[in-house]
Design a protein around this motif. Structure first.
Motif, PDB file in Angstrom:
ATOM      1  N   PRO A  94       0.822  -1.204   0.000  1.00  0.00           N
ATOM      2  CA  PRO A  94       0.000   0.000   0.000  1.00  0.00           C
ATOM      3  C   PRO A  94       0.862   1.263   0.000  1.00  0.00           C
ATOM      4  CG  PRO A  94       0.092  -0.921   2.198  1.00  0.00           C
ATOM      5  CD  PRO A  94       0.819  -1.880   1.297  1.00  0.00           C
ATOM      6  N   GLY A  95       0.269   2.381  -0.415  1.00  0.00           N
ATOM      7  CA  GLY A  95       0.971   3.662  -0.385  1.00  0.00           C
ATOM      8  C   GLY A  95       0.793   4.433  -1.672  1.00  0.00           C
ATOM      9  N   SER A  96       0.885   5.748  -1.560  1.00  0.00           N
ATOM     10  CA  SER A  96       0.693   6.617  -2.713  1.00  0.00           C
ATOM     11  C   SER A  96       2.019   6.887  -3.414  1.00  0.00           C
ATOM     12  CB  SER A  96       0.084   7.942  -2.254  1.00  0.00           C
ATOM     13  OG  SER A  96       1.004   8.631  -1.432  1.00  0.00           O
ATOM     14  N   ARG A  97       1.908   7.507  -4.575  1.00  0.00           N
ATOM     15  CA  ARG A  97       3.093   7.857  -5.365  1.00  0.00           C
ATOM     16  C   ARG A  97       3.952   8.871  -4.614  1.00  0.00           C
ATOM     17  NH1 ARG A  97       4.958  11.277  -9.506  1.00  0.00           N
ATOM     18  NH2 ARG A  97       5.811  10.145 -11.286  1.00  0.00           N
ATOM     19  N   SER A  98       3.308   9.847  -3.994  1.00  0.00           N
ATOM     20  CA  SER A  98       4.069  10.868  -3.266  1.00  0.00           C
ATOM     21  C   SER A  98       4.758  10.263  -2.040  1.00  0.00           C
ATOM     22  CB  SER A  98       3.167  12.031  -2.866  1.00  0.00           C
ATOM     23  OG  SER A  98       2.104  11.576  -2.063  1.00  0.00           O
ATOM     24  N   ALA A  99       4.123   9.288  -1.387  1.00  0.00           N
ATOM     25  CA  ALA A  99       4.756   8.629  -0.239  1.00  0.00           C
ATOM     26  C   ALA A  99       6.007   7.872  -0.676  1.00  0.00           C
ATOM     27  CB  ALA A  99       3.773   7.679   0.439  1.00  0.00           C
ATOM     28  N   VAL A 100       5.942   7.237  -1.839  1.00  0.00           N
ATOM     29  CA  VAL A 100       7.116   6.515  -2.360  1.00  0.00           C
ATOM     30  C   VAL A 100       8.212   7.515  -2.711  1.00  0.00           C
ATOM     31  CG1 VAL A 100       7.968   5.049  -4.236  1.00  0.00           C
ATOM     32  CG2 VAL A 100       5.765   4.555  -3.187  1.00  0.00           C
ATOM     33  N   GLY A 101       7.840   8.635  -3.310  1.00  0.00           N
ATOM     34  CA  GLY A 101       8.825   9.671  -3.623  1.00  0.00           C
ATOM     35  C   GLY A 101       9.506  10.204  -2.375  1.00  0.00           C
ATOM     36  N   ARG A 102       8.722  10.465  -1.316  1.00  0.00           N
ATOM     37  CA  ARG A 102       9.306  10.937  -0.055  1.00  0.00           C
ATOM     38  C   ARG A 102      10.197   9.870   0.579  1.00  0.00           C
ATOM     39  NH1 ARG A 102       4.036  12.962   0.544  1.00  0.00           N
ATOM     40  NH2 ARG A 102       3.525  11.223   1.907  1.00  0.00           N
ATOM     41  N   PHE A 103       9.796   8.602   0.446  1.00  0.00           N
ATOM     42  CA  PHE A 103      10.614   7.503   0.968  1.00  0.00           C
ATOM     43  C   PHE A 103      11.993   7.529   0.319  1.00  0.00           C
ATOM     44  CE2 PHE A 103      12.300   3.253   0.303  1.00  0.00           C
ATOM     45  CZ  PHE A 103      12.367   2.770   1.603  1.00  0.00           C
ATOM     46  N   PHE A 104      12.039   7.666  -1.013  1.00  0.00           N
ATOM     47  CA  PHE A 104      13.316   7.693  -1.709  1.00  0.00           C
ATOM     48  C   PHE A 104      14.129   8.929  -1.326  1.00  0.00           C
ATOM     49  CE2 PHE A 104      11.334   4.800  -5.012  1.00  0.00           C
ATOM     50  CZ  PHE A 104      12.018   3.688  -4.557  1.00  0.00           C
ATOM     51  N   LEU A 105      13.486  10.070  -1.135  1.00  0.00           N
ATOM     52  CA  LEU A 105      14.211  11.272  -0.710  1.00  0.00           C
ATOM     53  C   LEU A 105      14.842  11.068   0.666  1.00  0.00           C
ATOM     54  CD1 LEU A 105      11.862  14.190  -1.827  1.00  0.00           C
ATOM     55  CD2 LEU A 105      14.097  13.583  -2.750  1.00  0.00           C
ATOM     56  N   ARG A 106      14.088  10.464   1.603  1.00  0.00           N
ATOM     57  CA  ARG A 106      14.616  10.203   2.940  1.00  0.00           C
ATOM     58  C   ARG A 106      15.825   9.283   2.902  1.00  0.00           C
ATOM     59  NH1 ARG A 106       9.379   9.714   4.381  1.00  0.00           N
ATOM     60  NH2 ARG A 106       9.430   7.447   4.276  1.00  0.00           N
ATOM     61  N   HIS A 107      15.838   8.351   1.960  1.00  0.00           N
ATOM     62  CA  HIS A 107      16.935   7.393   1.867  1.00  0.00           C
ATOM     63  C   HIS A 107      18.030   7.850   0.893  1.00  0.00           C
ATOM     64  CE1 HIS A 107      15.309   4.182   4.389  1.00  0.00           C
ATOM     65  NE2 HIS A 107      14.139   4.662   4.023  1.00  0.00           N
ATOM     66  N   GLY A 108      17.928   9.078   0.393  1.00  0.00           N
ATOM     67  CA  GLY A 108      18.967   9.645  -0.460  1.00  0.00           C
ATOM     68  C   GLY A 108      19.039   9.032  -1.843  1.00  0.00           C
ATOM     69  N   ILE A 109      17.901   8.576  -2.363  1.00  0.00           N
ATOM     70  CA  ILE A 109      17.865   7.968  -3.687  1.00  0.00           C
ATOM     71  C   ILE A 109      17.099   8.892  -4.618  1.00  0.00           C
ATOM     72  CG2 ILE A 109      17.027   6.000  -5.020  1.00  0.00           C
ATOM     73  CD1 ILE A 109      17.252   4.377  -2.398  1.00  0.00           C
ATOM     74  N   SER A 110      17.704   9.228  -5.758  1.00  0.00           N
ATOM     75  CA  SER A 110      16.988  10.034  -6.738  1.00  0.00           C
ATOM     76  C   SER A 110      16.458   9.094  -7.809  1.00  0.00           C
ATOM     77  CB  SER A 110      17.890  11.095  -7.353  1.00  0.00           C
ATOM     78  OG  SER A 110      18.907  10.492  -8.095  1.00  0.00           O
ATOM     79  N   VAL A 111      15.200   9.284  -8.140  1.00  0.00           N
ATOM     80  CA  VAL A 111      14.551   8.434  -9.125  1.00  0.00           C
ATOM     81  C   VAL A 111      14.461   9.198 -10.424  1.00  0.00           C
ATOM     82  CG1 VAL A 111      12.502   7.078  -9.629  1.00  0.00           C
ATOM     83  CG2 VAL A 111      13.243   7.350  -7.294  1.00  0.00           C
ATOM     84  N   LYS A 112      14.739   8.505 -11.513  1.00  0.00           N
ATOM     85  CA  LYS A 112      14.719   9.121 -12.829  1.00  0.00           C
ATOM     86  C   LYS A 112      13.316   9.626 -13.142  1.00  0.00           C
ATOM     87  CE  LYS A 112      15.256   6.343 -16.238  1.00  0.00           C
ATOM     88  NZ  LYS A 112      15.763   5.460 -17.280  1.00  0.00           N
TER      89      LYS A 112
END
Length: 156
Positions: A94-112
């Motif tokens: 479960p989870g929204s697109r923005s939540a996944v984006g924030r997850f990657f930002l918190r972990h220092g991962i930039s998504v293409k």
């Protein structure tokens, strides 16, 4: 929000109560409220520590799936956020697109960004260079603007 009392003060208050002093006496001795000492003792009995609970921020529900997300990005580093969302839905996470984006930002991962947007931008730059857009002068008539607001009427 005020800062919590130090862990040292909490531990000393708990030790005083354990040595036989009443909660009210300890509260008066340390200059804190009796209810505070009572809560510290309850916390000490339940957890073994009178330390304050962390009070900053919240934990994302996606943190339960952190290993899955990080393994996905490690195995496919060129995924777009939309492609990650498709894989997430297939895994029934479960989870929204923005939540996944924030997850990657918190972990220092930039998504293409999306492939379409990147190719569209390259095509726009190539098209502008082909027609000499950067070197052309653009004239704007006086009293006109590029905004959506109409110019004021002339005063004669």
């Amino acid at each position: 929000m005020p800062r919590p009392y130090s862990d040292d003060l909490r531990e000393r208050a708990v030790e005083e109560v354990k040595s036989g002093a009443s909660r009210r006496e300890v509260a008066e001795q340390f200059g804190v409220s009796p209810s505070g000492v009572i809560k510290w003792l309850r916390r000490w009995r339940e957890t073994g520590s009178a330390a304050a609970k962390p009070n900053s921020g919240s934990v994302s529900p996606l943190e339960k799936y952190a290993k899955w997300f990080l393994d996905l990005i490690a195995s496919h580093p060129d995924l777009t956020l939309d492609e990650v969302m498709v894989a997430k839905r297939k895994a029934r996470i479960p989870g929204s697109r923005s939540a996944v984006g924030r997850f990657f930002l918190r972990h220092g991962i930039s998504v293409k960004k999306s492939l379409y947007a990147a190719e569209q931008q390259r095509a726009d730059v190539a098209r502008a260079a082909a027609v000499g857009f950067a070197s052309k002068v653009c004239l704007i008539l006086r009293g006109r603007s590029l905004s959506t607001r109409l110019p004021p009427p002339p005063t004669w």
